[in-house]
Design a protein around this motif. Sequence first.
Motif: not given
Length: 227
Positions: A5-15
Motif C-alpha cells: 500500500v502507498e502511505m504518505a508518498g511511500q510504498q510499504f508491505k504491511v500485515a
Amino acid sequence: MYAIVEMAGQQFKVAKDQKVYVHRLQAEEGKKVTFDNVLLLDDGKNVTVGAPAIDGAAVEAKVVKHLRGDKVIVFKKKRRKGYAVKNGHRQSFTEIVVESIVASGAKKAAPAKAAAAPKAKAAPKKAAVKAEAPKAKAAPKKAAPKKADDLKKVEGIGPKIAETLIAAGISTFAELANTKADKIAEIIADVRGNHVTDTWPAQAKLAAEGKWDELKKWQDELDGGKA
C-alpha cells in the motif's frame, strides 16, 4: 494476509498488527487513518494486483505517536567562491500500527458505457420579416491580471508546492496568510514528501506586510518550515 500500500508518498508491505514508520501525517495521536491506495493483496491463496490500485481495498491503521529521526548534517561548498553553508535536518515521522486489511470489492468495476448522443433537432426556419439587429454593446474592460508573489520565500515551500498552490487560486502572500494550515495540507496532499504547513500562514503574513528581517530571523530557527 499482507498488502502493498502507498502511505504518505511511500510504498510499504504491511500485515495486521505491524508497526510502520511513515512520513509525518496530519492526524492526531490515537486517531484512526485509512489508506485506500492498495497496489497488491495476498490472502494466502490468491494474489490480486491493482491497475494501479485495487478498487474497494483499504488498510486501516491507528496513529501511535509522532517523532523525529536522527539529525542529518547537510554541508554545501563552492570552490574558490567563498561559499559554504551548513544546515541540519531531522525528518519527522509518524508511528502507526496496522489494525486491519479490507479486501472487499477487490476487482475493479467495468466502466459504464456512454449513452448514445441524442439526435440534433432541425433548426426552425427563420421568419420572412427581418428583425432590426440590436446595437452591439461595448465589451467590458478586462481586469488587470493579479501579480503572483514568490511563494518559495516561505520556508518549506518548493517549486512544485508553489505551482500547486497557484493552481488552487493561492498566488499571493496575503491569500496564503488567510488560508488555514489544514486547508493548505489538503491542497498539496498529492505532492510527494513530508510537508508540515503549521507555520506557512504566519510566514506569509510577515511577507505580505514586508517584514523581511523579522521573517528571516524566524526562518533561521525553523527546520524545513517546522518549528
